[in-house]
Write an enzyme that holds these catalytic residues in place. Sequence first.
Site, PDB file in Angstrom:
ATOM      1  N   ASP A 109       0.871  -1.164   0.000  1.00 41.51           N
ATOM      2  CA  ASP A 109       0.000   0.000   0.000  1.00 41.51           C
ATOM      3  C   ASP A 109       0.921   1.230   0.000  1.00 41.51           C
ATOM      4  O   ASP A 109       2.117   1.106   0.327  1.00 41.51           O
ATOM      5  CB  ASP A 109      -0.888  -0.021   1.255  1.00 41.51           C
ATOM      6  CG  ASP A 109      -1.742   1.238   1.379  1.00 41.51           C
ATOM      7  OD1 ASP A 109      -2.246   1.716   0.352  1.00 41.51           O
ATOM      8  OD2 ASP A 109      -1.896   1.733   2.518  1.00 41.51           O
TER       9      ASP A 109
ATOM     10  N   ASP B  63       0.076   5.176   0.990  1.00 43.32           N
ATOM     11  CA  ASP B  63       0.012   6.162   2.074  1.00 43.32           C
ATOM     12  C   ASP B  63       0.009   5.466   3.436  1.00 43.32           C
ATOM     13  O   ASP B  63      -0.761   4.535   3.681  1.00 43.32           O
ATOM     14  CB  ASP B  63      -1.235   7.045   1.915  1.00 43.32           C
ATOM     15  CG  ASP B  63      -0.979   8.451   2.468  1.00 43.32           C
ATOM     16  OD1 ASP B  63       0.050   9.052   2.079  1.00 43.32           O
ATOM     17  OD2 ASP B  63      -1.770   8.923   3.296  1.00 43.32           O
TER      18      ASP B  63
ATOM     19  N   ASN C 170      -5.872   2.637  -3.020  1.00 37.12           N
ATOM     20  CA  ASN C 170      -7.279   3.008  -3.215  1.00 37.12           C
ATOM     21  C   ASN C 170      -7.444   4.455  -3.634  1.00 37.12           C
ATOM     22  O   ASN C 170      -8.547   4.868  -3.977  1.00 37.12           O
ATOM     23  CB  ASN C 170      -8.077   2.782  -1.919  1.00 37.12           C
ATOM     24  CG  ASN C 170      -8.551   1.351  -1.780  1.00 37.12           C
ATOM     25  OD1 ASN C 170      -8.290   0.506  -2.642  1.00 37.12           O
ATOM     26  ND2 ASN C 170      -9.244   1.064  -0.682  1.00 37.12           N
ATOM     27  N   ASN C 171      -6.374   5.228  -3.584  1.00 36.32           N
ATOM     28  CA  ASN C 171      -6.454   6.640  -3.944  1.00 36.32           C
ATOM     29  C   ASN C 171      -6.744   6.772  -5.443  1.00 36.32           C
ATOM     30  O   ASN C 171      -5.942   6.348  -6.278  1.00 36.32           O
ATOM     31  CB  ASN C 171      -5.138   7.330  -3.577  1.00 36.32           C
ATOM     32  CG  ASN C 171      -5.221   8.833  -3.742  1.00 36.32           C
ATOM     33  OD1 ASN C 171      -5.808   9.338  -4.700  1.00 36.32           O
ATOM     34  ND2 ASN C 171      -4.640   9.563  -2.803  1.00 36.32           N
TER      35      ASN C 171
ATOM     36  N   HIS D 264     -10.723  10.832   4.936  1.00 37.66           N
ATOM     37  CA  HIS D 264      -9.265  10.977   4.926  1.00 37.66           C
ATOM     38  C   HIS D 264      -8.866  12.125   5.827  1.00 37.66           C
ATOM     39  O   HIS D 264      -9.538  13.151   5.855  1.00 37.66           O
ATOM     40  CB  HIS D 264      -8.766  11.232   3.501  1.00 37.66           C
ATOM     41  CG  HIS D 264      -9.154  10.156   2.552  1.00 37.66           C
ATOM     42  ND1 HIS D 264      -8.522   8.943   2.498  1.00 37.66           N
ATOM     43  CD2 HIS D 264     -10.151  10.089   1.641  1.00 37.66           C
ATOM     44  CE1 HIS D 264      -9.108   8.174   1.597  1.00 37.66           C
ATOM     45  NE2 HIS D 264     -10.100   8.851   1.053  1.00 37.66           N
TER      46      HIS D 264
ATOM     47  N   LYS E 177      -9.329  -2.084  -2.693  1.00 30.91           N
ATOM     48  CA  LYS E 177      -9.205  -2.950  -1.521  1.00 30.91           C
ATOM     49  C   LYS E 177     -10.357  -2.673  -0.549  1.00 30.91           C
ATOM     50  O   LYS E 177     -10.738  -1.532  -0.409  1.00 30.91           O
ATOM     51  CB  LYS E 177      -7.865  -2.675  -0.806  1.00 30.91           C
ATOM     52  CG  LYS E 177      -6.644  -2.942  -1.631  1.00 30.91           C
ATOM     53  CD  LYS E 177      -5.388  -2.435  -0.953  1.00 30.91           C
ATOM     54  CE  LYS E 177      -5.300  -0.918  -1.026  1.00 30.91           C
ATOM     55  NZ  LYS E 177      -4.080  -0.364  -0.396  1.00 30.91           N
TER      56      LYS E 177
ATOM     57  N   ASP F 228      -1.062  -0.763   6.057  1.00 30.06           N
ATOM     58  CA  ASP F 228      -1.212  -0.145   7.377  1.00 30.06           C
ATOM     59  C   ASP F 228      -2.649  -0.164   7.891  1.00 30.06           C
ATOM     60  O   ASP F 228      -2.891   0.288   9.008  1.00 30.06           O
ATOM     61  CB  ASP F 228      -0.708   1.302   7.343  1.00 30.06           C
ATOM     62  CG  ASP F 228      -1.653   2.219   6.592  1.00 30.06           C
ATOM     63  OD1 ASP F 228      -2.102   1.834   5.489  1.00 30.06           O
ATOM     64  OD2 ASP F 228      -1.968   3.309   7.107  1.00 30.06           O
TER      65      ASP F 228
END
Lengths: 308, 308
Positions: free
Chosen positions: B31, B33, B65-66, B191, B222, B247
């Site tokens: 992942d 971030d 996922n961004n 976020h 995800k 994370d």
Amino acid sequence: MAGAVSSHGCRRLLGPQLRDLLIQKHCVLFDCDGVIWNGEKAVAGAPEVVGLLKKRGKRVFFVTNNCTRPRESYVQKFSRLGFKDVVQSEILSSAYCSAVYLRDVAKVQGKVYVIGCDGVHKELREAGVPFVEGETDVPGATIFDCPLDSDVRAVLVGYDDKVNFLKLAKACCYLRNPDCLFLATDRDPWHPLPRGRVTPGSGSLVVALETASERKATVIGKPSRFMFECIASQFGVDPARSVMVGDRLETDILFGSRCGLDTVLTLSGVSTLEQAQGYRDGRTTDKAICVPDYVVDTVADFLPALAR
Amino acid sequence: MAGAVSSHGCRRLLGPQLRDLLIQKHCVLFDCDGVIWNGEKAVAGAPEVVGLLKKRGKRVFFVTNNCTRPRESYVQKFSRLGFKDVVQSEILSSAYCSAVYLRDVAKVQGKVYVIGCDGVHKELREAGVPFVEGETDVPGATIFDCPLDSDVRAVLVGYDDKVNFLKLAKACCYLRNPDCLFLATDRDPWHPLPRGRVTPGSGSLVVALETASERKATVIGKPSRFMFECIASQFGVDPARSVMVGDRLETDILFGSRCGLDTVLTLSGVSTLEQAQGYRDGRTTDKAICVPDYVVDTVADFLPALAR
């Protein structure tokens, strides 16, 4: 009583039985859309039914989740559609009751941040609840740098056809404060429009904010009991001597059942007899509370029972 | 394996054990971030770890996922933050994978109505998927009278900082057609922003539309397995020889577990060791699949295992 024994629900009400029911009741609550009118057209016989109930000494109230109009505009609509002498105090909208809740129950000390229409703004103003409107048009402003009002102590969310990202994001920022109340006018998910179109309802915006804030809103509109509590406390109404007439099982009938009222489903709106009987005869018990005690085709079925 | 026997999860990985794990694996998924960077700052040691993994012959992929940026902008960010030689094909974003899904899996015949940012628009354009952008500024247009495009066969929803009521309402109208696909980039609820602010995530807009349409979206990001299926089908990757490093328990670790990958939680982002151990030791079994096999403080813990 109140759908508790579901196998006894969905009883068809004809003239004599309706007369017997009405003898026992002092107070009749009506939902509006799909019950006494559809859009700009009164359900046939509805103005006469409301008039005769009052003439027979019954208290009549109108209980609507529609938060877009202030009550004064409902008074005009009643008059326009042929209902005589309906007064503002008989109309309980989710916008009005949200203002009452903020002023009298939450006693909010500070401002309310509002996502909503004119109906909400006017009711808050009339109730003397200070509020800030969500911005609709602040060129170039973003959630990174826009000002936030440090006096905000509650977020109120309802149907808002001018909602935008910044409004939602600001509400999320205010809701980070656990002492900031989170209130919703109602959870209606969507509404039908002409020509097969639809529009998202308050409930659509409420879940968006619930997801983004990881909090649950306190909901004022049906099926929450608060609108009946407003009536009961102001007018000393006894639930056992009251009846709720509505067209949606999960909203009106559930509301009536929760408040301990007898319930009447009218088939002039959204829910069908098959759905009601399915809930009554189904194996799942969680829908038993949505089973109406009685069923009528339209409120015009009340007319023979009210004739002298 | 994949958190299935939860009492064996959350194992601390130190140098020798990490070396043993990496010997068994050919492919590492990260992942972004909270794992290899935080905002505009690389996690210390992350560029070296990625470089050494590649030098040791491992395949490396970045799974995010961004959906706000196109992959070309990620390539620039990797370079800017000191990651050498990361190429576009190693980057799997929910925007890119949504475009792949629409083109190769759904094979949508018609246009896609998009609620989303530039990242989504550019990936759709690059994939050759025809789309219409949700209007941002049509003065005076309302859902009562605005034009609807009869060629729309799918609605794609992702993070959109220019979303407004008309965009949402138009999506609802398209979704009335049961043959119109309903796709979401991801379900990230919110976020964090600088200075304690927050912004609603894609997931917030997705539930708004799910509520208003009474439908469920197909989710690409995800923890859905589709992003791994993209990697597996394009690069012949074996899940048993792959590991997912992330994370967030409910996103990254659940994703890895569902795809049959070993999972590593890094404590440099959102989820904590206490949460992971709580899921492992808790009485509810539904969170067992979110328990990571292994835990590291940061990806820098990989460095000793990669030294020669």
